[in-house]
Design a protein around this motif. Structure first.
Motif, PDB file in Angstrom:
ATOM      1  N   LEU A 105       0.834  -1.205   0.000  1.00 33.17           N
ATOM      2  CA  LEU A 105       0.000   0.000   0.000  1.00 33.17           C
ATOM      3  C   LEU A 105       0.870   1.257   0.000  1.00 33.17           C
ATOM      4  CD1 LEU A 105      -2.748  -1.256   2.446  1.00 33.17           C
ATOM      5  CD2 LEU A 105      -3.030  -0.764   0.009  1.00 33.17           C
ATOM      6  N   SER A 106       1.966   1.210   0.737  1.00 32.99           N
ATOM      7  CA  SER A 106       2.829   2.403   0.821  1.00 32.99           C
ATOM      8  C   SER A 106       3.505   2.708  -0.504  1.00 32.99           C
ATOM      9  CB  SER A 106       3.888   2.209   1.913  1.00 32.99           C
ATOM     10  OG  SER A 106       3.232   2.063   3.155  1.00 32.99           O
ATOM     11  N   THR A 107       3.650   1.686  -1.373  1.00 26.42           N
ATOM     12  CA  THR A 107       4.227   1.929  -2.699  1.00 26.42           C
ATOM     13  C   THR A 107       3.147   1.919  -3.786  1.00 26.42           C
ATOM     14  OG1 THR A 107       4.626  -0.439  -2.987  1.00 26.42           O
ATOM     15  CG2 THR A 107       6.455   0.864  -2.106  1.00 26.42           C
ATOM     16  N   ASN A 108       1.882   1.752  -3.381  1.00 24.39           N
ATOM     17  CA  ASN A 108       0.791   1.584  -4.358  1.00 24.39           C
ATOM     18  C   ASN A 108       1.220   0.587  -5.426  1.00 24.39           C
ATOM     19  OD1 ASN A 108      -1.634   1.877  -5.705  1.00 24.39           O
ATOM     20  ND2 ASN A 108      -0.976   3.720  -6.815  1.00 24.39           N
ATOM     21  N   ALA A 109       1.559  -0.624  -4.988  1.00 17.09           N
ATOM     22  CA  ALA A 109       2.143  -1.634  -5.880  1.00 17.09           C
ATOM     23  C   ALA A 109       1.199  -1.994  -7.030  1.00 17.09           C
ATOM     24  CB  ALA A 109       2.499  -2.879  -5.072  1.00 17.09           C
ATOM     25  N   GLY A 110       1.812  -2.408  -8.125  1.00 15.37           N
ATOM     26  CA  GLY A 110       1.045  -2.794  -9.315  1.00 15.37           C
ATOM     27  C   GLY A 110       1.022  -4.300  -9.468  1.00 15.37           C
ATOM     28  N   GLY A 111       1.892  -4.821 -10.351  1.00 11.83           N
ATOM     29  CA  GLY A 111       1.945  -6.270 -10.544  1.00 11.83           C
ATOM     30  C   GLY A 111       1.214  -6.694 -11.794  1.00 11.83           C
ATOM     31  N   THR A 112       0.821  -7.977 -11.823  1.00 15.23           N
ATOM     32  CA  THR A 112       0.375  -8.565 -13.091  1.00 15.23           C
ATOM     33  C   THR A 112      -1.146  -8.513 -13.312  1.00 15.23           C
ATOM     34  OG1 THR A 112       0.397 -10.687 -11.974  1.00 15.23           O
ATOM     35  CG2 THR A 112       2.330 -10.146 -13.296  1.00 15.23           C
ATOM     36  N   ALA A 113      -1.914  -8.072 -12.328  1.00 16.31           N
ATOM     37  CA  ALA A 113      -3.373  -8.105 -12.506  1.00 16.31           C
ATOM     38  C   ALA A 113      -4.007  -6.715 -12.505  1.00 16.31           C
ATOM     39  CB  ALA A 113      -4.005  -8.971 -11.410  1.00 16.31           C
ATOM     40  N   VAL A 114      -3.188  -5.682 -12.713  1.00 19.21           N
ATOM     41  CA  VAL A 114      -3.697  -4.302 -12.655  1.00 19.21           C
ATOM     42  C   VAL A 114      -4.730  -4.036 -13.749  1.00 19.21           C
ATOM     43  CG1 VAL A 114      -2.999  -1.878 -12.858  1.00 19.21           C
ATOM     44  CG2 VAL A 114      -1.574  -3.477 -11.586  1.00 19.21           C
ATOM     45  N   LEU A 115      -4.482  -4.641 -14.910  1.00 17.37           N
ATOM     46  CA  LEU A 115      -5.373  -4.437 -16.060  1.00 17.37           C
ATOM     47  C   LEU A 115      -6.835  -4.691 -15.684  1.00 17.37           C
ATOM     48  CD1 LEU A 115      -5.459  -4.009 -19.146  1.00 17.37           C
ATOM     49  CD2 LEU A 115      -5.051  -6.459 -19.422  1.00 17.37           C
ATOM     50  N   ARG A 116      -7.068  -5.738 -14.897  1.00 16.37           N
ATOM     51  CA  ARG A 116      -8.443  -6.104 -14.535  1.00 16.37           C
ATOM     52  C   ARG A 116      -8.871  -5.524 -13.188  1.00 16.37           C
ATOM     53  NH1 ARG A 116     -12.599  -6.762 -12.645  1.00 16.37           N
ATOM     54  NH2 ARG A 116     -13.918  -8.610 -12.426  1.00 16.37           N
ATOM     55  N   TYR A 117      -7.940  -5.513 -12.196  1.00 14.45           N
ATOM     56  CA  TYR A 117      -8.350  -5.201 -10.823  1.00 14.45           C
ATOM     57  C   TYR A 117      -7.787  -3.887 -10.280  1.00 14.45           C
ATOM     58  CZ  TYR A 117      -9.768 -10.116 -10.854  1.00 14.45           C
ATOM     59  OH  TYR A 117     -10.361 -11.316 -11.168  1.00 14.45           O
TER      60      TYR A 117
END
Ligand code: FAD
Length: 472
Positions: A149-161
């Motif tokens: 949360l402190s880095t507002n992380a992204g990752g592999t499912a941002v496109l959908r979620y």
């Protein structure tokens, strides 16, 4: 050690117990070294509170003694945000012992967790209630929800979620004064003034310490099917993305771009991984479709869409995984790119965001500029294309050592980040600013935005004890 420093440590020991105040060099070492091993800081102690109240009491003690605090979760951050500087005046405050899943509310589709919960632990707790917590990244076995949360992380499912921000409904925070703000209501609608939650998300520990969070849960998809699609260029990848979005809508849960150079790098360092195509192609897209119905539904949807892409000359070739194991194998190709880069030696990294529509133009413009300035340099370009996020890394030309090439960091940054700015992008898509990109932020963020950020920091943390020197 001065009497004052000794008294401060004694106060901390009285608050959390001597076993949880580390000050021997060997005990502190893992907390002071950054994930990539580029930097080792120094601290007067590592504090390991076991409850929210202990966090608050420690923060009050730090404020009274004017001791800077570096909050730390899994220490997997990539921008030197979670390690102290070399001065040795700060303490590292580790959230590792606050690691409980407090509650799962399957009807509200929420989960309340401590900030030190490992991401994978949160995913597993959701799955045990037949729900999905969709945040997913390669460091998920080590990184924590507070760090995410402190880095507002992204990752592999941002496109959908969406990013971590979109997956969070509430926070509990210890302020720089040592007060506890409990905003854990878990409401989907709450228009009662300034959004404090959104202020702390992405603040990289500079405004307070996140101790708990309410996270959004989703229904578990019945199946997720992956394909690797061969493409002629990044422009064709954008056309494939549009085609899939039109045909599959919200079922499209992943869209990753990888250049031929990336897959060659993976093949040379990890020969045991699959090699889906006999022939080499310029670019590849790793595509994932999820279905709430069945695996057969996901396969049919994906095969139809890819069939259309090949027919319309958008795609050159494709391999659709026939099983979960094959899907895993294809994802491993993507996940091993950073590992293959590390094995090949250091390179100059950029984690950039662009409007999706301008990505192909950005690559086509920036690569020749790099070649002009550093002839023969190797571009390691991959990333979450569906989110407009590229990892745009530059490795040395053959025959030039990796360490020697790092001396060009500033000049390479200028080429890449100037081009990012010209294309309306951002110099940090998902890793944050930390200490590493602080000067770059000052260069590219608008003066008005910087002034507002400084005003917020000054108002919430007037003593400047929360992670000083990070972001601003
Ligand atoms: P830390 O590294 O401990 O801290 C990160 C920042 O948050 C620091 O500024 C720290 O002070 C602050 N912080 C930590 N906990 C708290 C808290 N409780 N309260 C206040 N401040 C706090 N990131 C992505 O976004 N997407 C990716 O796909 C991705 N892939 C990665 C792959 C690998 C192999 C690695 C090593 C890292 C990757 N990262 C990625 C970066 C990193 O994993 C994320 O930034 C992650 O969210 C950091 O979590 P952490 O618990 O390790 O935080």
């Amino acid at each position: 050690m001065s009497a004052e420093a000794q008294a401060f440590l004694d106060t901390c020991r009285a608050l959390v117990g001597a076993a949880h105040v580390l000050h021997e060099a060997a005990d502190m070492a893992p907390f002071l070294r950054d994930w990539r091993g580029r930097f080792t800081g120094s601290a007067r102690a590592v504090l390991r509170p076991g409850s929210v109240e202990e966090v608050a009491a420690l923060v009050r003690a730090c404020a009274a003694a004017r001791v800077p605090i570096v909050p730390q979760g899994g220490n997997t951050g990539l921008v030197l945000g979670s390690v102290p500087d070399a001065a040795g005046t700060a303490v590292v405050l580790s959230l590792a012992r606050l690691n409980r899943v407090r509650a799962v509310d399957a009807v509200n589709r929420t989960m309340t967790v401590d900030a030190g919960c490992i991401l994978q632990q949160a995913q597993e707790a959701a799955a045990a209630h037949d729900c999905l917590f969709p945040l997913s990244l390669a460091a998920e076995g080590s990184c924590t929800i507070g760090g995410n949360l402190s880095t507002n992380a992204g990752g592999t499912a941002v496109l959908r979620y969406g990013n971590a921000r979109e997956l969070c409904l509430g926070l509990e925070v210890v302020t720089p004064q040592g007060d506890i703000w409990s905003g854990l209501a878990g409401l989907r609608k709450d228009n009662t003034g300034y959004d404090l939650r959104d202020l702390y998300i992405g603040a990289e520990g500079t405004l307070g310490i996140i101790t708990g969070a309410v996270l959004k849960l989703y229904p578990q998809p019945k199946a997720a099917i992956t394909a690797l699609v061969a493409l002629a260029s990044p422009a064709h990848a954008l056309r494939l993305l549009s085609l899939l979005q039109d045909r599959a809508g919200a079922s499209l849960t992943g869209f990753e771009l990888m250049s031929a150079f990336c897959l060659r790098l993976v093949a040379s360092h990890f020969p045991q991984l699959p090699r889906p195509f006999a022939q080499q192609h310029p670019q590849y897209a790793l595509v994932e479709l999820s279905s709430s119905e069945s695996a057969a539904h996901a396969v049919a949807l994906l095969e139809q869409a890819i069939g259309a892409a090949i027919e319309e000359a958008v795609a050159l070739d494709a391999v659709v995984a026939a099983s979960v194991a094959q899907s895993r194998g294809l994802w491993q190709l993507r996940e091993h790119i950073p590992l293959a880069q590390a094995a090949a030696g250091k390179n100059i990294k950029h984690d950039i965001a662009l409007p999706v529509s301008r990505i192909a133009d950005f690559i086509a413009t920036t690569e020749p500029l790099l070649q002009q300035a550093f002839p023969g340099c190797q571009l390691v370009c991959f990333g979450h294309l569906g989110d407009g996020n590229l990892h745009f890394n530059v490795a040395p030309p053959a025959g030039i050592g990796n360490e020697a090439f790092l001396a060009n960091q500033e000049a390479v940054n200028r080429v890449v980040h100037d081009s990012v700015a010209q294309h309306g992008g951002s110099i940090s898509a998902e890793h944050g600013i930390g200490a590493l990109k602080r000067d770059e932020l000052a260069r590219y963020k608008s003066p008005v935005a910087l002034q507002l950020m400084r005003a917020i920091k000054g108002a919430l943390d007037p003593l400047n004890i929360m992670n000083p020197g990070k972001i601003l």
